[in-house]
Design a protein around this motif. Structure first.
Motif, short mmCIF file in Angstrom:
data_model
loop_
_atom_site.label_atom_id
_atom_site.label_comp_id
_atom_site.label_asym_id
_atom_site.label_seq_id
_atom_site.Cartn_x
_atom_site.Cartn_y
_atom_site.Cartn_z
N HIS A 23 26.75 120.20 56.55
CA HIS A 23 28.16 120.26 56.96
C HIS A 23 28.99 120.99 55.92
O HIS A 23 29.75 121.92 56.23
N ALA A 24 28.85 120.55 54.67
CA ALA A 24 29.68 121.10 53.60
C ALA A 24 29.44 122.60 53.41
O ALA A 24 30.38 123.38 53.25
N GLU A 27 30.74 124.66 56.47
CA GLU A 27 32.20 124.69 56.43
C GLU A 27 32.70 125.62 55.31
O GLU A 27 33.70 126.32 55.48
N SER A 28 32.00 125.61 54.18
CA SER A 28 32.38 126.51 53.09
C SER A 28 32.20 127.97 53.50
O SER A 28 33.05 128.82 53.19
N ILE A 30 32.38 129.21 56.46
CA ILE A 30 33.44 129.55 57.42
C ILE A 30 34.78 129.70 56.72
O ILE A 30 35.59 130.58 57.06
N LYS A 31 35.02 128.84 55.73
CA LYS A 31 36.29 128.93 55.00
C LYS A 31 36.40 130.26 54.25
O LYS A 31 37.46 130.89 54.22
N HIS A 40 29.26 129.12 62.40
CA HIS A 40 29.94 128.34 63.46
C HIS A 40 28.90 127.73 64.40
O HIS A 40 29.02 126.55 64.79
N LEU A 43 26.93 124.89 62.59
CA LEU A 43 27.79 123.73 62.39
C LEU A 43 28.00 123.00 63.72
O LEU A 43 27.94 121.76 63.78
N HIS A 59 34.15 125.54 67.66
CA HIS A 59 33.29 126.39 66.84
C HIS A 59 32.47 127.34 67.71
O HIS A 59 32.28 128.52 67.36
#
Length: 199
Positions: A23-24, A27-28, A30-31, A40, A43, A59
């Protein structure tokens, strides 16, 4: 700070069943790079395995805006629409698109399509989809599930209007088999590879 490194770290975390780490990292990625379609998709796939199909939909919608020809994203969003809110119309459209794009790679999507058709009160279409699937892929690992679905739909009901629901039909795991977890990760989504490398 490199989204590709974060993405690969997320795949590694998945392979070691570290969901929180995956997850982390996704998400990183994508950020850092919001248009990272593969991040996407992975995730969203992870969220669906954790029973958050509604959360996965945005997503997958974003991924399809970036990579409209990802058959796997179309498959996942079809499943997400079915599980989250029984939106059979959208599920059918995306399942059909996944089959059109993925061809033989997308054989399991026929099960999703049949589920959507059955839940949408079209048993004849669902039965035909499954029969065609069994005709073309008789040795598929999903063949027993298809036969089970045909049997469920063929059973007479005390209430003629009663139709199969998402709860009474076998569910296709969002991630497919473990071996297929990393299938169709589009190389074009990696920032420094040419989009045509897969071809």
């Amino acid at each position: 700070g490199n989204p590709d490194v974060q993405y690969v770290a997320g795949l590694y975390a998945l392979s070691t069943q570290d969901s929180a780490g995956a997850h982390a990292h996704f998400e990183s990625a994508i950020k850092i790079f919001p248009n990272y379609a593969a991040a996407h998709i992975e995730l969203a796939n992870l969220m669906m395995t954790e029973n958050d199909s509604a959360g996965a939909i945005p997503h997958l919608e974003q991924a399809l805006t970036i990579e409209p020809n990802s058959w796997r994203a179309h498959w996942l969003i079809a499943e997400a629409y079915l599980i989250a809110n029984h939106d059979t119309q959208r599920a059918i459209a995306h399942a059909e698109k996944a089959i059109e794009i993925g061809k033989d790679k997308a054989e399991a999507v026929h099960i999703t399509l049949a589920r959507a058709q059955a839940i949408g009160h079209d048993r004849p279409a669902a039965t035909k989809t499954l029969e065609d699937f069994l005709s073309h892929y008789p040795n598929s690992p999903d063949a027993p599930r298809a036969r089970q679905m045909i049997k469920v739909m063929a059973e007479p009901s005390d209430h003629p209007s009663e139709q199969p629901t998402a709860e009474t039909l076998p569910i296709v795991p969002a991630s497919g088999t473990g071996a297929a977890l990393f299938a169709d990760v589009p190389p074009g989504s990696m920032l420094h590879l040419p989009s045509s490398v897969d071809d």
